[in-house]
Design an enzyme around this catalytic site. Structure first.
Site, PDB file in Angstrom:
ATOM      1  CB  SER A   1       9.704  11.263   1.974  1.00 20.29           C
ATOM      2  OG  SER A   1       9.264  10.671   3.186  1.00 20.29           O
TER       3      SER A   1
ATOM      4  CE  LYS B   1      10.331  12.281   6.411  1.00 13.52           C
ATOM      5  NZ  LYS B   1       9.633  11.044   6.000  1.00 13.52           N
TER       6      LYS B   1
ATOM      7  CB  SER C   1       9.560   7.532   3.699  1.00 14.47           C
ATOM      8  OG  SER C   1       8.981   8.006   2.516  1.00 14.47           O
TER       9      SER C   1
HETATM   10  N1  GLN Z   1       7.747   7.119  -1.663  1.00 20.18           N
HETATM   11  C1  GLN Z   1       6.448   6.781  -1.153  1.00 20.18           C
HETATM   12  C2  GLN Z   1       5.479   7.893  -1.482  1.00 20.18           C
HETATM   13  O1  GLN Z   1       5.859   8.755  -2.180  1.00 20.18           O
HETATM   14  C3  GLN Z   1       6.525   6.549   0.313  1.00 20.18           C
HETATM   15  C4  GLN Z   1       6.576   7.793   1.095  1.00 20.18           C
HETATM   16  C5  GLN Z   1       6.690   7.573   2.551  1.00 20.18           C
HETATM   17  O2  GLN Z   1       6.903   6.445   3.018  1.00 20.18           O
HETATM   18  N2  GLN Z   1       6.456   8.630   3.281  1.00 20.18           N
HETATM   19  O3  GLN Z   1       4.374   7.903  -1.053  1.00 20.18           O
END
Ligand code: GLN
Length: 478
Positions: A155, A80, A179
């Protein structure tokens, strides 16, 4: 011949040792799959052909000369883009870091490098890991390899899509509120969020420091255990990494007789309204599987679950707003540092950050402001303790909790971009584990060939990754 579709880390390492295949051959196969498929999927932001083949050649040489090779030797991985690899771009999906070259390796990268992993490239993500669909990347969206009209989740959508599309054998992501697990569920792969403090965060571009954890995406639970084992452990560079824990042999090779003694808890609150029919029926099939194998299954209640999302959207923006204060245009930025200090800030932050990031910085600054700190931030911390307490109570009665990972299957691109709240709901079932710091894994429900993937989530006691992964391996092999 290498068939990436049926390959796992376990099989790959076995075949490398037997010299049935070479690491160079494997790497070339993955690089050509990327060249062929990633035009349509968009999982990668950058790829590294030369250095990947160079590492592979070194491993082949070591094998030929009978030298010891690492546990991750020859495993082609996607990383990532919020994880630092020295000398390579690390954008975190943001314009503000579009030219940022990492000056050191993240601890997980160093460990995997020592283990012989091959880094194929950096993957697309929502800007600063804020999002649930990878549509908040400031570069491009990523598509779900199972259906190109749908999102891969987020994400870490790029990492999930890379593994699901056979463009990497394993990948790393980061999980602040879901995420890793949510995109794993939507793409049909395994995704593990370790216990907070199990894996060093040194070299991870921070989103919300009390919630962030790095973890693997793989095709099997067994492979997730292998990657986790390679990256876990104390690191003096991260003061929140735990110096007292060491994982035993049950992590990689669970004793299924002991696994069968685990009591599985089903928290009613995770099966409420908003759950897709397809997700609900998949959960029924997983629960009946474990019941038919003689596992003890108990209903449990976790009454504070419903506050999880609200607490998260106070704590996370508060921490993110302070973490992102460093992107001020002098040390990091897009538009140079000419003009007054205020002009530099406005120009760089105004142009460098996308709308979702700005929304959260404003929200975070607000909840931390003198007049509202007690009403929001402090209150949220107290409710966070209650959410954690729910888990402690549940784990007095059961060993593992089984829930859906996400309330829906993969949704269409653009379907939720107009409504931040609807997008936030994607993580309603994954956020509590981050608030409590416990380990959780998403595993694809079997028997959904030809249909969109659904994942189920197993959550365990802190430091008991071996329980959830052991149970997952049992599901996989029986
Ligand atoms: N979708 C969640 C957010 O937007 C989690 C994001 C993540 O785990 N980095 O914060």
């Amino acid at each position: 011949m290498i068939d990436p579709q049926s390959l796992t880390i376990k099989k790959l390492v076995d075949r490398l040792y037997k010299r049935e295949i070479s690491a160079v051959e494997v790497t070339e196969t993955y690089l050509s799959t990327i060249a062929e498929r990633d035009k349509d999927i968009g999982a990668y932001l950058s790829t590294e052909k030369e250095s990947a083949l160079g590492t592979a050649a070194r491993i082949d040489m070591d094998l030929r000369d009978g030298r010891e090779i690492g546990l991750m030797a020859g495993v082609p991985m996607a990383i990532k883009d919020n994880l630092l690899i020295k000398g390579r771009l690390a954008t975190a999906g943001s314009q503000i870091l579009k030219n940022y070259i990492a000056s050191y390796d993240a601890s997980v990268i160093r460990k995997l490098g020592v283990g012989g992993a091959i880094f194929l490239g950096k993957t697309n993500m929502d800007e600063f890991a804020m999002g649930s669909s990878t549509e908040n990347s400031s570069f491009k969206p990523t598509k779900n390899p199972q259906d190109l009209e749908r999102v891969p989740g987020g994400s870490s959508g790029g990492s999930a899509a890379a593994v699901a599309g056979d463009m990497a054998l394993a990948a790393l992501g980061s999980d602040t509120g879901g995420s890793i697990r949510q995109p794993a569920s939507l793409c049909g792969v395994v995704g593990l969020k370790p216990t907070y403090g199990a894996v060093s965060r040194y070299g991870l571009i921070a989103m919300a420091s009390s919630l962030d954890q790095i973890g693997p995406f793989t095709k099997t639970v067994e492979d997730a255990a292998i990657v986790f084992n390679a990256i876990a452990g104390h690191d003096p560079m991260d003061s929140t990494s735990n110096p007292f824990v060491s994982y035993g042999s049950d992590l990689l090779t669970p004793d299924f007789n002991k696994v069968k003694d685990l009591t599985i808890g089903i928290p009613e609150e995770y099966f409420g309204e908003g759950l897709d029919g397809e997700v609900a029926s998949s959960m029924t099939s997983v629960i009946s599987f474990f019941r038919s194998k003689g596992f003890k299954i108990k209903q449990v209640n976790m009454p504070h679950t419903r506050y999880g999302l609200s607490v998260y959207y106070i704590v996370m923006p508060a921490e993110a707003s302070t973490n992102l204060a460093r992107y001020e245009g002098v040390r990091y930025g897009v538009r140079g540092d000419a003009g007054s200090l205020k002009e530099i800030y406005f120009r760089n932050r105004g142009e460098g950050f996308g709308p979702e990031v700005k929304r959260r910085i404003v929200l975070g600054t607000f909840v931390l402001s003198a007049g509202y700190y007690d009403a929001y931030y402090l209150k949220a911390q107290k409710v966070r303790a209650l959410v954690k307490h729910d888990f402690e109570e549940a784990f007095e009665r059961v060993d593992v909790l089984l829930t859906p990972t996400a309330p829906t299957v993969a949704f269409k691109l653009g379907e939720k971009t107009q409504s931040p709240l609807e997008m936030y709901m994607s993580d309603i079932l994954t956020i509590p584990a981050n608030l409590a710091g416990i380990p959780a894994v998403s595993i694809p429900v079997r028997g959904r060939e030809g249909k969109l993937p659904v994942g189920f989530q197993l959550m365990g006691r802190p430091w008991r990754e071996a329980d959830i992964l052991g149970l997952g391996m049992y599901y996989e092999k029986n």
